[in-house]
Write a protein that holds these residues in place. Structure first.
Motif, PDB file in Angstrom:
ATOM      1  N   THR A 100       0.866  -1.032   0.264  1.00 36.49           N
ATOM      2  CA  THR A 100       0.174   0.047  -0.048  1.00 36.49           C
ATOM      3  C   THR A 100       0.833   1.299  -0.179  1.00 36.49           C
ATOM      4  OG1 THR A 100      -1.703  -1.222   1.162  1.00 36.49           O
ATOM      5  CG2 THR A 100      -1.866   1.176   1.252  1.00 36.49           C
ATOM      6  N   ASP A 209      -7.158   5.525  -1.766  1.00 35.33           N
ATOM      7  CA  ASP A 209      -6.779   4.484  -1.303  1.00 35.33           C
ATOM      8  C   ASP A 209      -7.873   3.245  -1.110  1.00 35.33           C
ATOM      9  OD1 ASP A 209      -6.097   2.543   0.735  1.00 35.33           O
ATOM     10  OD2 ASP A 209      -5.093   3.992   1.867  1.00 35.33           O
ATOM     11  N   CYS A 211      -7.976   0.340   0.374  1.00 39.90           N
ATOM     12  CA  CYS A 211      -7.667  -0.779   1.260  1.00 39.90           C
ATOM     13  C   CYS A 211      -8.865  -1.343   1.803  1.00 39.90           C
ATOM     14  CB  CYS A 211      -6.506  -0.230   2.441  1.00 39.90           C
ATOM     15  SG  CYS A 211      -5.050  -0.079   1.547  1.00 39.90           S
ATOM     16  N   TRP A 231      -4.099  -0.204  -3.181  1.00 39.47           N
ATOM     17  CA  TRP A 231      -4.811  -1.062  -2.068  1.00 39.47           C
ATOM     18  C   TRP A 231      -3.910  -2.283  -1.679  1.00 39.47           C
ATOM     19  CZ3 TRP A 231      -6.289  -0.728  -6.994  1.00 39.47           C
ATOM     20  CH2 TRP A 231      -6.036  -1.704  -8.003  1.00 39.47           C
ATOM     21  N   CYS A 232      -4.359  -2.765  -0.431  1.00 44.64           N
ATOM     22  CA  CYS A 232      -3.755  -3.777  -0.025  1.00 44.64           C
ATOM     23  C   CYS A 232      -4.560  -5.111  -0.486  1.00 44.64           C
ATOM     24  CB  CYS A 232      -3.546  -3.796   1.465  1.00 44.64           C
ATOM     25  SG  CYS A 232      -5.235  -3.721   2.228  1.00 44.64           S
ATOM     26  N   GLY A 245       0.560  -5.869  -2.951  1.00 49.80           N
ATOM     27  CA  GLY A 245      -0.543  -4.875  -3.017  1.00 49.80           C
ATOM     28  C   GLY A 245      -0.991  -4.750  -4.422  1.00 49.80           C
TER      29      GLY A 245
END
Length: 424
Positions: A100, A209, A211, A231-232, A245
């Protein structure tokens, strides 16, 4: 009238079109896992594809880069193609790479181009701290003071952000905007399409983001015109701790040189020419930096197969329904115990977890763990509960609320200190 009986939960389980996917995951007997928004559980298919890649390493050695079941040299691109439907991008716009924060550094290095009075980065005060650290360091490397050039939109209530406030902050001093798709504490979903449109009206590049949303809610990054995202893959996508990621770059930016170049930024045909002049890929692959962590990519192969079968729309439908059921149960069973709901009740503005606020939150989380329930604590007073569409049942949600009721009525939380563990 809401039915809070166990029989109702069992009836909902019988109607659940995704119930069969529970069998795909390793569920610990005697435990209820409500922390999939922090770390998703291991699926049997993810385990299988990990072992298949290990077998290729064992049997092929270095030839595993181009041979075997999943050739490693193109594995990041293969996974990008598998992940593209989850983010609403074309296969060439998505790559599975980095982490990330590394991907955020890459994207800011690439797309933050201060000029004249347009030098500031716009973020928000509720975003995950790692993003702020990265943005601050990016500003410092350009010679700017983060205290002056990082603008964080304020929350009106400490839980949510208002799109109007974000739009108002899009001044002619802003060069780049970085926002979460979903707020990690309250679970609020931001209106990404609206924010992207408003940013572009003002000539500002905007990225997100993802995530806390990728694998939980549908996205249409390309249709919305989003410039970039990252993102993860260890939360909702169940890629395992430290999973590689992902990032998205809108194809309109293809050809923009990566701010942080490395040999995996190369077009595949030229990479092993070993020239000292980079020929970057004309895809999102250009924003890779180094060699992919193959063993941390491998579980995603199996995991993404499950997502293809389940379908992100069906996942979102169940997620909304089971979270609504959780909120209704909490309201019916826990009114007298001082809890406050810290998530939106509007489906369009809520992600895939429910935030429950209480002054004794840390102690309550410890008591839940003693009862075999795995929640998530966020300081100073938030209990995050995340029923995951692929492996959480309605009966488990019912059991969680009954356990909370027991903990509060019998004051079982009082045996614990009201402070977080090292890893909350």
């Amino acid at each position: 009238m809401f039915d809070s009986t166990k029989e109702c939960a069992e009836k909902l389980d019988a109607q659940d079109k995704l119930a069969a996917f529970r069998e795909e995951f390793y569920l610990k007997p005697g435990s209820i896992y409500m922390d999939g928004n922090s770390l998703g559980l291991l699926s049997k298919r993810a385990e299988t594809t990990l072992m298949e890649v290990i077998t290729d390493w064992k049997e092929q050695g270095i030839d595993g880069w181009t041979q075997g079941k999943y050739p490693w040299f193109s594995l990041s691109e293969q996974l990008g193609e598998m992940m593209a439907p989850l983010v609403g991008g074309s296969p060439e716009e998505v790559i599975v790479t980095g982490s990330t924060t590394v991907n955020l550094h890459q994207l800011v290095s690439t797309f933050y181009e201060p000029s004249g009075t347009r030098t500031k980065i716009l973020a928000d005060e509720l975003t995950f701290p790692s993003d702020i650290y990265a943005l601050q360091s990016q500003l410092r490397t350009r010679g700017y003071d983060p205290d002056e050039h990082l603008v964080c939109v304020k929350s009106r209530d400490g839980r949510f952000l208002e799109e109007e406030d974000i739009i108002e902050a899009m001044t002619d001093e802003v060069a780049l905007i970085v926002l979460p798709t979903v707020l990690y504490r309250s679970g609020q979903v931001l209106d990404m399409e609206r924010l992207t449109t408003e940013a572009h009206k003002r000539g500002i590049i905007i990225g997100f983001d993802g995530c806390h949303s990728i694998g939980a809610i549908p996205h249409q990054f390309s249709d919305w015109g989003v410039d970039f995202a990252y993102w993860c893959n260890y939360k909702h996508l169940n890629g395992g701790p430290g999973a590689v990621g992902g990032l998205y770059v809108n194809k309109k930016h293809f050809g923009t040189l990566p701010g942080l170049a490395g040999w995996f930024s190369s077009t595949k045909e030229k990479q092993f020419d070993m020239e000292h002049t980079l020929t970057p890929a004309h895809t999102a692959g250009a924003y890779q930096i180094g060699t992919p962590h193959v063993l941390s990519l491998a579980p995603l192969i199996g995991s993404l197969e499950l997502f293809k079968e389940a379908g992100i729309e069906r996942i979102r439908t169940k997620s909304l329904r089971i979270n609504r059921y959780l909120m209704d149960l909490l309201n019916a069973e826990l009114k007298e115990y001082g809890f406050t709901l810290g998530s939106h009740t509007d489906d369009k503005r809520r992600g895939s977890h429910v935030s429950l606020e209480h002054k004794e939150a840390a102690r309550i989380c410890k008591a839940l763990k003693k009862e075999g329930i795995i929640p998530d604590f966020r300081a100073p007073n938030i209990i995050r509960l995340a029923p995951v569409a692929l492996y959480t049942s309605y009966s488990e949600v019912w059991e969680v609320v009954q356990a909370l009721k027991k903990i509060m009525s019998e004051k079982l939380y009082e045996q614990f200190k009201n402070e977080r563990e090292v890893v909350a």
